[in-house]
Design a protein around this motif. Structure first.
Motif, short mmCIF file in Angstrom:
data_model
loop_
_atom_site.label_atom_id
_atom_site.label_comp_id
_atom_site.label_asym_id
_atom_site.label_seq_id
_atom_site.Cartn_x
_atom_site.Cartn_y
_atom_site.Cartn_z
N ASN A 1 0.81 -1.22 0.00
CA ASN A 1 0.00 0.00 0.00
C ASN A 1 0.84 1.27 0.00
OD1 ASN A 1 -2.22 -1.65 0.18
ND2 ASN A 1 -2.31 -1.56 2.42
N LEU A 2 2.14 1.14 0.23
CA LEU A 2 3.02 2.32 0.24
C LEU A 2 3.22 2.89 -1.16
CD1 LEU A 2 5.73 0.91 2.67
CD2 LEU A 2 4.16 2.81 3.18
N ILE A 3 3.02 2.06 -2.17
CA ILE A 3 3.26 2.50 -3.55
C ILE A 3 2.13 3.45 -3.95
CG2 ILE A 3 3.52 1.73 -5.94
CD1 ILE A 3 4.29 -1.05 -4.78
N VAL A 4 2.52 4.63 -4.46
CA VAL A 4 1.48 5.60 -4.82
C VAL A 4 0.89 5.25 -6.20
CG1 VAL A 4 2.48 7.45 -3.44
CG2 VAL A 4 3.13 7.22 -5.86
N SER A 5 -0.26 5.87 -6.49
CA SER A 5 -0.92 5.55 -7.76
C SER A 5 -0.15 6.18 -8.92
CB SER A 5 -2.37 6.04 -7.73
OG SER A 5 -2.36 7.46 -7.68
N LYS A 6 -0.40 5.66 -10.11
CA LYS A 6 0.34 6.07 -11.31
C LYS A 6 0.19 7.56 -11.59
CE LYS A 6 2.15 2.18 -12.91
NZ LYS A 6 3.61 2.02 -12.88
N ASP A 7 -0.93 8.16 -11.16
CA ASP A 7 -1.14 9.58 -11.49
C ASP A 7 -0.66 10.51 -10.37
OD1 ASP A 7 -3.00 8.89 -9.65
OD2 ASP A 7 -4.76 9.55 -10.80
N ASP A 8 -0.02 9.95 -9.35
CA ASP A 8 0.50 10.80 -8.27
C ASP A 8 1.66 11.64 -8.82
OD1 ASP A 8 0.74 10.46 -4.83
OD2 ASP A 8 2.19 11.65 -5.96
N PRO A 9 1.59 12.97 -8.63
CA PRO A 9 2.68 13.80 -9.19
C PRO A 9 4.03 13.50 -8.54
CG PRO A 9 1.21 15.10 -7.78
CD PRO A 9 0.56 13.76 -7.94
N TRP A 10 4.03 12.89 -7.36
CA TRP A 10 5.29 12.62 -6.67
C TRP A 10 5.67 11.15 -6.73
CZ3 TRP A 10 8.60 16.19 -6.07
CH2 TRP A 10 8.16 17.51 -5.96
N ILE A 11 5.17 10.47 -7.73
CA ILE A 11 5.59 9.07 -7.92
C ILE A 11 7.11 9.06 -8.18
CG2 ILE A 11 5.17 9.06 -10.44
CD1 ILE A 11 4.03 6.17 -10.02
N THR A 12 7.80 8.11 -7.59
CA THR A 12 9.26 8.03 -7.81
C THR A 12 9.52 7.29 -9.12
OG1 THR A 12 9.57 5.92 -6.69
CG2 THR A 12 9.66 7.91 -5.31
N PRO A 13 10.71 7.50 -9.69
CA PRO A 13 11.01 6.79 -10.95
C PRO A 13 10.89 5.27 -10.80
CG PRO A 13 12.63 8.51 -10.55
CD PRO A 13 11.78 8.46 -9.33
N ALA A 14 11.29 4.72 -9.66
CA ALA A 14 11.20 3.27 -9.48
C ALA A 14 9.73 2.83 -9.39
CB ALA A 14 11.96 2.83 -8.24
N GLU A 15 8.92 3.60 -8.67
CA GLU A 15 7.49 3.26 -8.57
C GLU A 15 6.82 3.28 -9.95
OE1 GLU A 15 5.67 4.77 -4.38
OE2 GLU A 15 6.67 6.30 -5.58
N ARG A 16 7.24 4.24 -10.76
CA ARG A 16 6.63 4.36 -12.10
C ARG A 16 6.86 3.07 -12.89
NH1 ARG A 16 9.22 8.76 -14.03
NH2 ARG A 16 8.05 10.14 -12.65
N SER A 17 7.94 2.37 -12.61
CA SER A 17 8.22 1.11 -13.33
C SER A 17 7.60 -0.09 -12.61
CB SER A 17 9.73 0.91 -13.43
OG SER A 17 10.26 0.55 -12.16
N GLY A 18 6.76 0.16 -11.60
CA GLY A 18 6.22 -0.96 -10.82
C GLY A 18 7.30 -1.57 -9.93
#
Ligand code: ZN
Length: 608
Positions: A47-64
């Motif tokens: 649940n710590l991973i933010v959603s894809k449209d979060d402006p503060w998504i980290t580069p690693a999160e963006r790749s899943g």
């Protein structure tokens, strides 16, 4: 324009050829690593991973959480965060040999940017360090997530009221940019990783004591300036398969920081273990298998010397936890576990940081009379430890011609032997001070970088000291971390020694007194002596001609009956000596006052 397009085509073809050569090595192979089975995992930390449209998504999160960003992308993300949040300041510790800044993110409630302001806020400080081994980068990507959640996302309200966070996202910045899909054969992601060593092929986690690299000098200077209360060095392990995803450990109460170790035992381990379990992770102790082909042989509780982060932390009384995430767990699971560990560490420091600060003070002023320098297995029967393992089978391998282990992916709980390496293997009596002549300025400079206090003599000083003259020494057969290591034994001499102007006196009643002992005692495996910084003392530097030495030796024999008798006895007892004309002459020469009185004399003096 036929010509340019032809060039372009040729260039493209060449690129494809080069790439496919690199990928296939000419063998036409699938180079994916045949890892043991992946253990299924889900946990609340997802649940710590933010959603894809979060402006503060980290580069690693963006790749899943399958990729880790490069240096430039990492720094750009941090700069964006620092621009958006006054609580984040980016400070360069200095530049690597390849001219990349080594960044420190300072995260505080007030947004302090200086050491003085950090100290003024009086809160306990956590330093989390990632990428000392860039292939093992989990701490960087977990660190970016927690920086966001502490600041712009507001996910941990009020936590920064009671604690400061320092994050080094990438320590080995040059190794980090040696990026490839083949950096970590034993590891389940990320897709591409950096390389273990620096541009100069040195392992930073063997350089804490000797300080050869610019990266490590910048780090140690930062430790001296920022003085964190707790230091996490985040890695990914290799080795056998098991269930744990996040393992961690530190030097225990047998070491040189027993009060800090007690705090880690009583507070850190239970708090972090509970937090990880609550979010679905499988925390465990550092796992060092006695036999990687037979996990039932058990585990080692090994004591690192100060070339390693945890050994260095123990010796300089900086509570240091070595975090080793398990290489066979997916990158995603490891990053999430690292986040939980970072958050739990911050929460614990917020509530129990003052206890830790008292423990550090007690360790700094303890000044034991006997200082352990090295460690061996504790005698007596080994204990047992419950081990959450993975089942294995052995099979005959045509490759090695013997039985090999294959991990099956089935979970198994074992009771295995637990051997502790907590018994001192070498110990030194703490002198009042050490004296070092200025000719050894390289060693003096390194001691100063460590932050060790020293007095520099403006005039020559005659001092009563003990010194050691080595009678035998052994050079290592191979270079290790850029050095020819050496061990030696010798005889202690009491001397009235004149230390020239520029010499330094290093008292041992100082906070880093134990570190000075461990770096200067020749029996210490991480001393500058054993790292080969004093090899010059083993070379002869003045010569005698035979036409002089032979008549002089004859005169010695003729005028000293006692010497004549000793010479005859030596000839009779030692046939090698008798057969070696040079050894016979040397025997006489070393008795003359022409002989170099400093030959094989370790130039560091002990003031008792
Ligand atoms: Zn590592």
């Amino acid at each position: 324009m036929p010509k340019p397009s032809f060039t372009l085509q040729r260039r493209l073809l060449l690129t494809i050829l080069t790439l496919s050569m690199a990928l296939n090595n000419g063998l036409g192979q699938d180079w994916s690593a045949p890892l043991p089975p992946e253990l299924p995992w889900h946990g609340l930390s997802e649940n710590l991973i933010v959603s894809k449209d979060d402006p503060w998504i980290t580069p690693a999160e963006r790749s899943g959480l399958t990729r880790t960003p490069r240096y430039g992308e990492t720094v750009a993300w941090l700069e964006k965060l620092a621009a958006a949040s006054s609580q984040v300041k980016l400070i360069s510790l200095g530049k690597s040999p390849e001219l990349r800044d080594i960044w420190l993110a300072v995260v505080t409630k007030e947004g302090v940017a200086t050491v003085a302001d950090l100290k003024a806020n009086g809160r306990p400080t956590l330093l989390a360090q990632a990428g000392i081994h860039p292939g093992e980068i989990d701490g960087k990507d977990a660190g970016l997530m927690i920086l966001r959640d502490l600041t712009v996302a507001g996910a941990h309200p009020r936590l920064l009221d009671s604690v400061n966070l320092l994050l080094i996202p990438i320590l080995n910045v040059d190794g980090h940019e040696r990026l490839a899909p083949f950096g970590r054969i034993n590891q389940r992601g990320p897709v591409e990783t950096g390389w273990r060593t620096t541009g100069g092929n040195l392992n930073l986690n063997r350089d804490y004591a000797k300080l050869d690299t610019r990266e490590m000098r910048l780090l140690v200077q930062a430790l001296n300036q920022w003085e964190p209360d707790l230091y996490l060095d985040i890695h990914v392990t290799d080795g056998i398969d098991y269930q744990y995803d996040i393992t961690f450990g530190y030097i225990g109460r047998h070491g040189l920081s027993p009060e800090s170790a007690r705090w880690l035992d009583e507070w850190f381990t239970p708090a972090v273990t509970a937090a990880l379990k609550a979010r679905g992770h499988i925390p465990g102790p550092l796992v060092f298998a006695i036999d990687d082909q037979d996990p039932s042989a058990g585990l080692l509780d090994w004591t690192a010397t100060p070339r390693f982060s945890n050994g260095y932390g123990d010796v300089r009384h900086l509570p240091t936890v070595l975090v080793e995430n398990h290489s066979l767990k997916p990158f995603r699971q490891r990053v999430l576990g690292t986040y939980v560990l970072l958050e739990a560490s911050l929460r614990l420091l917020a509530t129990h940081g003052e206890d830790l600060q008292r423990a550090i003070l007690a360790d700094r002023t303890r000044e034991p009379a006997m200082v352990p320098l090295d460690w061996k297995q504790t005698p007596g029967p080994s204990g047992q430890i419950e081990f959450l393992g993975v089942q294995w089978r052995t099979y005959p391998s045509a490759v090695t011609g013997q039985q090999q282990v294959r991990w099956t992916g089935e979970l198994v709980t074992l009771q295995v032997p637990y051997r502790r390496f907590t018994e001192p293997a070498a110990t030194a009596r703490r002198p009042r001070a050490y004296w070092i002549p200025p000719a050894w300025d390289d060693v003096i400079d390194r001691l100063a970088v460590h932050g060790i206090y020293m007095d520099r003599m403006q005039r020559p000083r005659e001092v009563e000291v003990e010194m050691i003259r080595f009678s035998s020494y052994q050079l290592a057969d191979e270079a290790y971390e850029g050095h020819i290591r050496v061990t030696a034994t010798g005889v202690v001499e009491r001397r009235r020694e004149i230390f020239p102007a520029g010499s330094v006196r290093i008292p041992t009643d100082q906070p880093l007194g134990d570190l000075a002992v461990v770096l200067l005692e020749p029996d210490s495996p991480d001393s500058y002596f054993q790292w080969g910084f004093f090899l010059e003392i083993f070379q002869r530097s003045e010569y005698v001609e035979q036409y002089v030495m032979i008549p002089l030796a004859q005169r010695m024999i003729d005028t000293t009956p006692n010497l004549r008798a000793r010479f005859r006895a030596k000839l009779a007892d030692d046939p090698d000596f008798a057969a070696d004309p040079k050894a016979r002459l040397r025997w006489f020469y070393e008795m003359t006052p022409y002989h170099d009185t400093r030959y094989r004399l370790y130039p560091v003096g002990w003031e008792r």
